[in-house]
Design an enzyme around this catalytic site. Structure first.
Site, PDB file in Angstrom:
ATOM      1  N   ARG A 175      -0.947  -2.694  -0.308  1.00  0.00           N
ATOM      2  CA  ARG A 175       0.204  -3.181  -1.072  1.00  0.00           C
ATOM      3  C   ARG A 175       1.490  -2.776  -0.375  1.00  0.00           C
ATOM      4  O   ARG A 175       2.454  -3.557  -0.303  1.00  0.00           O
ATOM      5  CB  ARG A 175       0.176  -2.635  -2.506  1.00  0.00           C
ATOM      6  CG  ARG A 175      -0.907  -3.245  -3.372  1.00  0.00           C
ATOM      7  CD  ARG A 175      -0.846  -2.718  -4.798  1.00  0.00           C
ATOM      8  NE  ARG A 175       0.329  -3.213  -5.510  1.00  0.00           N
ATOM      9  CZ  ARG A 175       0.723  -2.756  -6.700  1.00  0.00           C
ATOM     10  NH1 ARG A 175       0.037  -1.777  -7.285  1.00  0.00           N
ATOM     11  NH2 ARG A 175       1.790  -3.245  -7.289  1.00  0.00           N
ATOM     12  N   CYS A 233       6.224   3.588  -7.025  1.00  0.00           N
ATOM     13  CA  CYS A 233       4.946   2.871  -6.972  1.00  0.00           C
ATOM     14  C   CYS A 233       5.211   1.458  -7.462  1.00  0.00           C
ATOM     15  O   CYS A 233       6.218   0.867  -7.116  1.00  0.00           O
ATOM     16  CB  CYS A 233       3.893   3.593  -7.801  1.00  0.00           C
ATOM     17  SG  CYS A 233       4.354   3.828  -9.536  1.00  0.00           S
TER      18      CYS A 233
END
Length: 274
Positions: A175, A233
């Site tokens: 990611r 995050c």
């Protein structure tokens, strides 16, 4: 330094403690279903989406709740200023870390995470129950929320930290690189951020690595004593786990609560890949 972690044996030995069960799964099922199947005796279920975050929007998928809302939620769960709090989940302390950080941010001074979570508790031969606990006789705790107990970053501050200190990206490496993005509308990372998946903070048993091992891990990522550090995050949950791991290592760090979901809400913000 008092460790932010607590072992099953230490928790079982405490007489005066509020225990919050913070089990949660991204996309469900609701954590309360796991709670009803069995939990630590006396534990109260804390809903990450409802109790530890505000309504999703431009601020991200799990923005910080307003102080009044958080105070009301914690009082309903029996949290009081002068009573220790222990939090746990069953997935490497990711959700529990969000509860730890949010309580600390709003001023609670005595919050600890059950290292290894519910699996460690049961492996120690300690009991679980399906019974719901009785909350304090008053019906609620007396916790008073006072923001600012832990350092937090805005998007602009996170961008500056990525160039002036170390900004850790707590998501999975793919990611970070922008190869996949299963949740947010744009893939990639904050320019200058360093990939630091939270999965590497714990061992196969879900317990945190020893402080020395965590210090070595973060040193390899550029986080040393005296270096400003922060973490983000997707929505400020696993990044709280990163901040917790840094605290275990004796390294202070700030949390970008809005994280990537807030960053990409503004199309003018730059995105890096690779």
């Amino acid at each position: 330094m008092t460790s932010p972690l607590i072992t099953p044996a230490e928790l079982a030995a405490l007489d005066e403690v509020t225990v919050l069960d913070v089990r949660w799964r991204l996309g469900g099922p609701p954590g309360v279903e796991f709670y009803r199947e069995g939990h630590i005796p006396g534990a109260v279920f804390c809903d990450l989406d409802q109790d530890l975050a505000a309504t999703p929007g431009a601020g991200g998928r799990h923005p910080l709740p307003e102080a009044d809302a958080f105070q009301s939620a914690m009082r309903r769960l029996g949290v009081s200023n002068g009573r220790s709090v222990a939090v746990y989940d069953d997935a490497g302390s990711t959700a529990a870390a969000r509860a730890w950080w949010t309580l600390r941010y709003f001023g609670h001074q005595d919050v600890r995470v059950l290292d290894g979570g519910l699996p460690a508790w049961t492996e120690a031969g300690l009991p679980v129950t399906k019974d719901s606990p009785d909350l304090p006789a008053s019906g609620e705790g007396d916790f008073t929320a006072r923001p600012g107990g832990m350092p937090a970053l805005t998007a602009d501050e996170a961008a500056a930290l990525a160039t002036q200190g170390v900004l850790l990206d707590a998501r999975a490496a793919e990611r970070y690189r922008g190869e996949v993005e299963p949740i947010d509308p744009v893939a990639g990372h904050v320019p200058g951020a360093v990939s630091a998946p939270t999965t590497e903070n714990v061992g196969p048993d879900g317990r945190f690595l020893a402080p020395a091992a965590l210090r070595d891990r973060f040193a390899g990522l550029g986080v040393l004593e005296g270096v400003q550090a922060g973490a983000y995050c997707g929505s400020g949950v696993t990044a709280a786990h990163e901040v917790l791991a840094l605290e275990v290592a004796g390294l202070p760090a700030a949390l970008y609560v809005g994280s990537w979901s807030n960053w990409v809400a503004d199309p003018s913000r730059p995105v890096a890949t690779g």
